[in-house]
Motif scaffolding. Structure first.
Motif, PDB file in Angstrom:
ATOM      1  N   PHE A 140     133.250   5.218 101.240  1.00 14.11           N
ATOM      2  CA  PHE A 140     133.659   5.875  99.997  1.00 14.11           C
ATOM      3  C   PHE A 140     133.181   7.326  99.958  1.00 14.11           C
ATOM      4  N   PHE A 141     131.936   7.567 100.357  1.00 14.44           N
ATOM      5  CA  PHE A 141     131.429   8.939 100.398  1.00 14.44           C
ATOM      6  C   PHE A 141     132.254   9.788 101.371  1.00 14.44           C
ATOM      7  N   GLY A 142     132.622   9.201 102.509  1.00  5.43           N
ATOM      8  CA  GLY A 142     133.427   9.939 103.457  1.00  5.43           C
ATOM      9  C   GLY A 142     134.773  10.332 102.874  1.00  5.43           C
ATOM     10  N   THR A 143     135.442   9.359 102.230  1.00  2.00           N
ATOM     11  CA  THR A 143     136.747   9.630 101.630  1.00  2.00           C
ATOM     12  C   THR A 143     136.631  10.651 100.505  1.00  2.00           C
ATOM     13  N   LYS A 144     135.607  10.484  99.684  1.00  2.32           N
ATOM     14  CA  LYS A 144     135.386  11.388  98.548  1.00  2.32           C
ATOM     15  C   LYS A 144     135.249  12.838  99.005  1.00  2.32           C
ATOM     16  N   TRP A 145     134.425  13.084 100.013  1.00  2.00           N
ATOM     17  CA  TRP A 145     134.177  14.462 100.435  1.00  2.00           C
ATOM     18  C   TRP A 145     135.297  14.984 101.327  1.00  2.00           C
ATOM     19  N   PHE A 146     135.999  14.091 102.024  1.00  2.00           N
ATOM     20  CA  PHE A 146     137.176  14.525 102.764  1.00  2.00           C
ATOM     21  C   PHE A 146     138.240  15.023 101.788  1.00  2.00           C
ATOM     22  N   GLU A 147     138.445  14.302 100.705  1.00  3.15           N
ATOM     23  CA  GLU A 147     139.439  14.730  99.722  1.00  3.15           C
ATOM     24  C   GLU A 147     138.990  16.007  99.007  1.00  3.15           C
ATOM     25  N   PHE A 148     137.691  16.188  98.861  1.00  3.33           N
ATOM     26  CA  PHE A 148     137.163  17.452  98.329  1.00  3.33           C
ATOM     27  C   PHE A 148     137.563  18.604  99.251  1.00  3.33           C
TER      28      PHE A 148
ATOM     29  N   ALA B 138     136.549  12.750 108.507  1.00  2.02           N
ATOM     30  CA  ALA B 138     137.721  11.944 108.825  1.00  2.02           C
ATOM     31  C   ALA B 138     137.425  10.902 109.892  1.00  2.02           C
ATOM     32  N   ILE B 139     136.590  11.241 110.864  1.00  3.67           N
ATOM     33  CA  ILE B 139     136.382  10.353 112.002  1.00  3.67           C
ATOM     34  C   ILE B 139     135.176   9.439 111.828  1.00  3.67           C
ATOM     35  N   VAL B 140     134.032   9.977 111.429  1.00  3.63           N
ATOM     36  CA  VAL B 140     132.824   9.138 111.409  1.00  3.63           C
ATOM     37  C   VAL B 140     132.867   8.109 110.279  1.00  3.63           C
ATOM     38  N   PRO B 141     132.867   8.496 109.012  1.00  2.73           N
ATOM     39  CA  PRO B 141     132.934   7.438 107.996  1.00  2.73           C
ATOM     40  C   PRO B 141     134.306   6.795 107.854  1.00  2.73           C
ATOM     41  N   MET B 142     135.379   7.596 107.971  1.00  5.92           N
ATOM     42  CA  MET B 142     136.706   7.082 107.618  1.00  5.92           C
ATOM     43  C   MET B 142     137.410   6.360 108.769  1.00  5.92           C
ATOM     44  N   VAL B 143     136.886   6.458 109.987  1.00  5.42           N
ATOM     45  CA  VAL B 143     137.419   5.678 111.108  1.00  5.42           C
ATOM     46  C   VAL B 143     136.350   4.728 111.644  1.00  5.42           C
ATOM     47  N   LEU B 144     135.228   5.285 112.107  1.00  2.00           N
ATOM     48  CA  LEU B 144     134.229   4.448 112.769  1.00  2.00           C
ATOM     49  C   LEU B 144     133.563   3.466 111.801  1.00  2.00           C
ATOM     50  N   GLU B 145     133.097   3.960 110.666  1.00  4.12           N
ATOM     51  CA  GLU B 145     132.469   3.048 109.713  1.00  4.12           C
ATOM     52  C   GLU B 145     133.501   2.146 109.048  1.00  4.12           C
ATOM     53  N   ALA B 146     134.688   2.654 108.823  1.00  4.26           N
ATOM     54  CA  ALA B 146     135.739   1.811 108.248  1.00  4.26           C
ATOM     55  C   ALA B 146     136.088   0.662 109.185  1.00  4.26           C
ATOM     56  N   ARG B 147     135.983   0.891 110.492  1.00  2.00           N
ATOM     57  CA  ARG B 147     136.233  -0.197 111.432  1.00  2.00           C
ATOM     58  C   ARG B 147     135.224  -1.315 111.241  1.00  2.00           C
ATOM     59  N   GLY B 148     133.997  -0.942 110.882  1.00  2.00           N
ATOM     60  CA  GLY B 148     132.999  -1.963 110.580  1.00  2.00           C
ATOM     61  C   GLY B 148     133.411  -2.847 109.422  1.00  2.00           C
ATOM     62  N   LEU B 149     134.096  -2.270 108.446  1.00  4.73           N
ATOM     63  CA  LEU B 149     134.581  -3.072 107.319  1.00  4.73           C
ATOM     64  C   LEU B 149     135.603  -4.102 107.783  1.00  4.73           C
TER      65      LEU B 149
ATOM     66  N   ARG C 108     138.629  -1.529 102.331  1.00 10.93           N
ATOM     67  CA  ARG C 108     139.036  -0.136 102.500  1.00 10.93           C
ATOM     68  C   ARG C 108     139.478   0.458 101.162  1.00 10.93           C
ATOM     69  N   HIS C 109     140.220  -0.307 100.385  1.00  8.10           N
ATOM     70  CA  HIS C 109     140.656   0.190  99.079  1.00  8.10           C
ATOM     71  C   HIS C 109     139.460   0.456  98.174  1.00  8.10           C
ATOM     72  N   ALA C 110     138.463  -0.446  98.214  1.00  9.42           N
ATOM     73  CA  ALA C 110     137.253  -0.248  97.410  1.00  9.42           C
ATOM     74  C   ALA C 110     136.530   1.033  97.813  1.00  9.42           C
ATOM     75  N   ALA C 111     136.694   1.430  99.066  1.00  9.66           N
ATOM     76  CA  ALA C 111     136.069   2.655  99.571  1.00  9.66           C
ATOM     77  C   ALA C 111     136.962   3.880  99.392  1.00  9.66           C
ATOM     78  N   GLY C 112     138.096   3.719  98.700  1.00  4.24           N
ATOM     79  CA  GLY C 112     138.997   4.845  98.490  1.00  4.24           C
ATOM     80  C   GLY C 112     139.923   5.126  99.648  1.00  4.24           C
ATOM     81  N   LEU C 113     139.803   4.311 100.712  1.00  5.24           N
ATOM     82  CA  LEU C 113     140.611   4.524 101.910  1.00  5.24           C
ATOM     83  C   LEU C 113     141.874   3.669 101.780  1.00  5.24           C
ATOM     84  N   THR C 114     142.803   4.170 101.002  1.00  9.19           N
ATOM     85  CA  THR C 114     144.007   3.411 100.677  1.00  9.19           C
ATOM     86  C   THR C 114     144.963   3.357 101.859  1.00  9.19           C
ATOM     87  N   GLN C 115     145.957   2.479 101.767  1.00  9.72           N
ATOM     88  CA  GLN C 115     146.881   2.278 102.875  1.00  9.72           C
ATOM     89  C   GLN C 115     147.680   3.534 103.214  1.00  9.72           C
ATOM     90  N   GLU C 116     147.833   4.446 102.268  1.00  8.96           N
ATOM     91  CA  GLU C 116     148.547   5.688 102.578  1.00  8.96           C
ATOM     92  C   GLU C 116     147.904   6.448 103.733  1.00  8.96           C
TER      93      GLU C 116
END
Length: 269
Positions: free
Chosen positions: A213-221, A168-179, A255-263
């Motif tokens: 995307f990998f972060g979102t994928k495995w978080f949802e897993f 939740a934090i490393v790919p989905m916050v920190l790396e997403a901020r890079g996007l 973010r949407h392309a990475a699966g990190l939707t606005q929800e």
């Protein structure tokens, strides 16, 4: 006659070796070796080796806490660009360890594909570091020539016992901020005539979409396995583990392309 059996090295041992290799060039080689050996089926999918609390670090750069870092606003255009590239190189250097720690620390809890994904990420982070360090050397500097931020591993230590929190934090916050910010940085380098650095950062930007995307994928897993709503769980984890707060603007398309939707992130700013 006794026939000695050669045991296959484990993936856990290979990734721990990456984390415990301090010097940048050697760490890059260890990272590439670990990912290559995994892809060729030469590593046992075993993750019983303990990971270090903090990876080994080189003698340079000098690591400073955030409040001690010198401001990058002073100096010539070239020195400002060198300082920014150095900061980005340090982020990528730490990202190598973050990816391999993800595999070694949590690999046993997931299908094999989890290790496939994060070993790929680790090799790409190593490549990003090499590209940025090369630019520094082309500009008369090198990684380690300036001080660097010592707080980048703090989140890893805080989420060391919870795979969903780490994701939740490393790919989905920190790396997403890079996007959110990298394309503006690309344009800044282009405006200053530094097309080579702009090209490197554009390459990193597109790779990072896949990493998020990998972060979102495995978080949802994780959430599916725990029967937890991913959007609500993510927001709770961010509030608990990320003290900086999320700040717009957001690159919604990336973010949407990475699966990190606005929800996930709208309403948590």
């Amino acid at each position: 006659m006794n026939i000695a059996t050669t045991m296959m090295p484990s993936a856990g041992e290979a990734v721990r070796n990456v984390l415990m290799t301090p010097e940048p060039a050697a760490k890059v080689m260890a990272a590439r070796h670990a990912t290559r050996e995994w892809r060729k089926g030469r590593l046992d999918a075993e993750f019983t080796v303990s990971m270090p609390v903090v990876p080994a670090r080189p003698a340079r750069p000098e690591l400073l806490r955030p409040g001690q870092m010198p401001r990058r606003g002073k100096g010539t255009s070239v020195t400002k660009r060198i300082a920014l590239i150095h900061a980005l190189a340090h982020i990528e250097f730490v990202a190598i360890d973050l990816a391999y720690d993800m595999v070694g620390r949590f690999g046993a809890d997931f299908p094999r594909e989890f290790a496939d994904d994060w070993l790929r990420v680790g090799a790409e982070e190593a490549m990003h570091f090499v590209l940025l360090d090369r630019r520094l050397r082309e500009m008369g500097s090198f990684y380690g020539d300036l001080p660097a931020h010592d707080g980048l591993w703090d989140t890893a230590k805080e989420t060391a016992y919870d795979a969903s929190a780490r994701l939740a934090i490393v790919p989905m916050v920190l790396e997403a901020r890079g996007l959110d910010i990298t394309l503006d940085t690309v344009e800044r380098f282009r405006a200053q005539g530094d097309l080579l650095t702009a090209k490197v950062l554009n390459r990193i930007y597109h790779d990072e979409i896949q990493h998020v995307f990998f972060g979102t994928k495995w978080f949802e897993f994780c959430c599916e396995r725990q029967k937890t709503d991913p959007h609500r769980h993510w927001k709770n984890l961010v509030k608990k583990h990320f003290r900086g707060g999320l700040k717009p603007p957001f690159n919604d398309s990336a973010r949407h392309a990475a699966g990190l939707t606005q929800e996930y992130y709208l309403g948590i700013e």
